[in-house]
Structures are given as C-alpha cells and as structure tokens.
Design an enzyme around this catalytic site. Structure first.
Site, PDB file in Angstrom:
ATOM      1  N   ASP A   1      -7.597  11.841  29.819  1.00 23.85           N
ATOM      2  CA  ASP A   1      -8.600  12.862  30.162  1.00 23.85           C
ATOM      3  C   ASP A   1      -9.028  12.725  31.624  1.00 23.85           C
ATOM      4  O   ASP A   1      -9.132  13.706  32.366  1.00 23.85           O
ATOM      5  CB  ASP A   1      -9.809  12.812  29.202  1.00 23.85           C
ATOM      6  CG  ASP A   1     -10.240  11.402  28.858  1.00 23.85           C
ATOM      7  OD1 ASP A   1      -9.516  10.436  29.173  1.00 23.85           O
ATOM      8  OD2 ASP A   1     -11.334  11.246  28.271  1.00 23.85           O
TER       9      ASP A   1
ATOM     10  N   ASP B   1       4.204  15.628  28.862  1.00 27.56           N
ATOM     11  CA  ASP B   1       4.498  17.051  28.719  1.00 27.56           C
ATOM     12  C   ASP B   1       3.387  17.866  29.398  1.00 27.56           C
ATOM     13  O   ASP B   1       3.631  18.769  30.199  1.00 27.56           O
ATOM     14  CB  ASP B   1       4.562  17.369  27.207  1.00 27.56           C
ATOM     15  CG  ASP B   1       5.072  18.763  26.922  1.00 27.56           C
ATOM     16  OD1 ASP B   1       5.477  19.459  27.861  1.00 27.56           O
ATOM     17  OD2 ASP B   1       5.059  19.153  25.740  1.00 27.56           O
TER      18      ASP B   1
END
Ligand code: NAD
Length: 355
Positions: A224, A248
């Site tokens: 995050d 990804d």
C-alpha cells in the site's frame, strides 16, 4: 561468430506491423555485434487458431522452446472473442510462459528523452525516473490451490490461495538482486508482511539472501505504501521485486507514469530462454493502418540483447537510437507540437537510421 536462434511470433492485430519493425532493427544490430541470426517466424494467437484450430500449435511451441529467445507481437481481437476460453488467443501467452518456465517478468518504466510531457504527473516528479519491476510470474495467488467458487452453507463462496515456497521466493529474489547489481544497486522488496504470513516468509527469505549481495542496498515496503510512493516520488525506486499479484498491479502503475502504452517493453525470463514482448495488446482499432507505435517492441528487442544475450551495449545502442528518433519523429499516440508525425514503418526506418 555466434549463431543465434530467434523465433518471432507476430500474432494478431498490430503484432505483425510492430514485430516487422523490430526485426529490421534486429538485423542491423546483429550485424554490428557480429551475430549470425537464424530467425523463424511462426503463428500464435488468433492467427494460429484460424490456421490450426489452436492458439498455440505444437509447431509454434517447439519453435519457441528450441530458440535462444522469442519475440512476440500481441494476440487477441474481436474476431476471436466469442471462442471458448480454452482456445482464446490469450491462452497462448499463458501456455508459452508455463511451457518455457518463465517465472520472472521484467517491466521497465522509464521516461525516454523529452517524452516527459506525456506523463500525467508533474515533469519535476517524473523527469529522469527509471524503474525496473521484477514480478514473480508463475506462483502466488494466481496459481495457488484450493481455488474456485463453491456452494457452502447455502451460499456461494469464492476462494483463492496465496502460496509461496522458499525456493520460489529465492529464485525470483536472486533475479531481483542480480538486476539491481547491474543497475544502481538499490532493491525494494514489496510485500504485505504485516498481514499475510506468506509474504512474511517472503520478507524473511529476501532479508537472508541480502547477505550474499552486500553491494545491493535492500529495503522493504508494504504494497500500500509502495503504491503511494510510486505516484508521490517515483525516483526513489530503482529495482522492485515482488509477488505475482502485487507485481501485476505495481508494474502497470509504474508504467503509466511514462504516459504511453506504445513505449513499454517487457521480458519474461527464468527458463532456458526468454520471451520478449511489448506490454500493449493487439490494438484492433488501429491494426493494418500503419498507425501503431513500434517502439515498445523495438525496446523489447533491446531487452533481449541485454538479458538473454548479455549484450548490454546493444540495448544501450537501441535505446539511444529511440531517444534520438523521438527528438524529431512521433507516432500518433505520442505526437506533440513541433514534432513530425510518422507511421509505424517510417518510425522503424528512422530508428534504423539513428542506430
Ligand atoms: P490494447 O493495448 O491492444 O489497446 C489499448 C489502446 O492503446 C487502444 O486504443 C490502442 O489503439 C492503443 N495502443 C496499444 N498499443 C499501441 C501502439 N503500439 N501504438 C499506438 N497505440 C497503441 O488493449 P485492448 O484494446 O484492451 O486489447 C485489445 C486486444 O489485445 C484484446 O483482445 C486483448 O485481450 C489483447 N491483449 C493482448 C495482450 C498481449 O498479447 N500481450 C496484452 C493486452 C491485451
């Protein structure tokens, strides 16, 4: 003289147009570096389905397996969208990665020359940014079992499993450390070790391995925070190594810092050879119109020279030719005032001139 076998799989849509330009550059660079080429072109994706009823015919797979490296255009398009999932063009990519044992995906995100204006971020934030995301490609939550949707206690329950073995972490971290060594020797390992035990192991293993790479400065970041930092201050990153799913997402985020999908190369390595392809798809909306930007494919070819043939000089040569070409010429997707707009073929010719 070295004899180098390269399999080219142009694929669908703009794939044939962009790979054709990269092959022109390939011949010129090979000549410069005294390499003898053995190039084989085979169908993949929808084109292969039309010819052979499968997106990855055996002949194509064998040609890829026996090559030193594979250059792929792109696959897919509206013509094949209604096909059964098992024979969709995109299945060829998953099949190729698995069959070639490519467990590491390398995605550079770099601002080339004065393309800084193409980014949606402020020029002072992105100018000079040069990041390499090393994504684990064949493990993690995308492959872990148990998986699926099942009826349990009168309702549907969806399940995926995040699994990483120590050996899987070691082999991808090794690639991360080695790439960092060839760049500016800074490696950020991205995980979610505060919540996910599998990535706590990831962090432990990467930390243990750092003792073998004393020249590389390692730091860890939660995913995050890494996402925020990528947008806030991308230049703090050099090489990032991370799991399949985090990679990804982060590689697309890092890539968009550059502002143009037509400029993004990629490499998948780890097996006995490497697969090199632009990040973009087959762009059916512009296929066959000589509008596609071939630079992502040409830069992917540069990565092939660097990572499969250990010819970093050839990659630098190609990158410099691209930067020089961009000073004057642009395809439509990256066009800006004062530049001359050219098509896919001419862009390839201009890069050749500037090699
Ligand atoms: P896309 O990347 O093909 O196109 C998205 C947009 O970017 C389009 O407007 C397109 O014109 C533009 N664009 C892409 N590459 C460009 C280039 N080199 N030069 C100029 N403009 C470019 O993504 P999509 O439209 O979502 O997908 C089209 C097809 O490609 C689908 O079938 C999809 O499954 C497939 N696909 C394949 C791959 C691959 O082969 N690796 C990757 C992504 C999508």
């Amino acid at each position: 003289m070295t004899n180098t076998k390269i399999t080219v799989t142009p694929g669908d849509g703009i794939g044939p147009e962009v790979t054709q330009q990269a092959v022109k550059v390939l011949h010129a660079v090979a000549q410069r570096f005294d390499m003898t080429l053995d190039i084989q072109e085979v169908p993949v994706g929808g084109t292969a389905y039309d010819l052979a009823g499968t997106p990855l015919p055996d002949e194509t797979l064998q040609a890829c397996k026996s090559a030193d490296a594979v250059l792929l255009g792109a696959v897919g398009g509206p013509k094949w969208e209604a096909l059964d999932y098992s024979v969709r063009p995109e299945r060829a990519l998953l099949g190729l990665r698995a069959e070639l044992g490519l467990y590491a995906n390398l995605r550079p995100a770099q601002i080339y020359g004065d393309l800084v204006g193409a980014s949606t971020l402020k020029p002072e934030v992105v100018e000079g940014a040069d990041i390499m995301v090393v994504r684990e490609l064949t493990g993690g939550i995308y492959f872990g079992k148990p998986r699926g949707v099942a009826e349990e206690n009168g309702e549907r329950v969806g399940r995926n499993t995040l699994v990483y073995s120590e050996s899987e972490i070691r082999r991808i971290a090794k690639i991360g450390f080695e790439i960092a060594q060839k760049r500016s020797k800074r490696l950020t390992s991205v995980d979610k070790a505060n919540v996910l035990e599998a990535t706590e192991l990831w962090r432990d293993v990467v930390t243990e391995m750092s003792k073998d790479y004393p020249d590389v400065e390692l730091n860890h970041m939660y995913v995050d925070n890494a996402t925020m930092q990528l947008i806030r201050a991308p230049k703090q990153f050099d090489t990032i190594v991370t799991t399949n799913m985090f990679g990804d997402i982060l590689s697309d985020g890092a890539a968009m810092m550059t502002g143009s999908i037509g400029m993004l190369p990629s490499a998948s390595v780890g097996g006995s050879n490497g697969l090199y392809e632009p990040v973009h798809g087959s762009a059916p909306d512009i296929a066959g119109k000589d509008l596609a930007n071939p630079l992502a494919t040409i830069l992917s070819l540069g990565m092939m020279f660097r990572y499969t043939f250990n010819q970093g000089d050839a990659d630098t040569l190609i990158q410099n030719a691209v930067i020089k070409t961009l000073e004057t010429y642009r395809t439509g997707d990256i066009m800006s005032e004062g530049k001359q707009q050219v098509g896919c073929q001419e862009m390839g010719d201009r890069v050749l001139e500037n090699l």
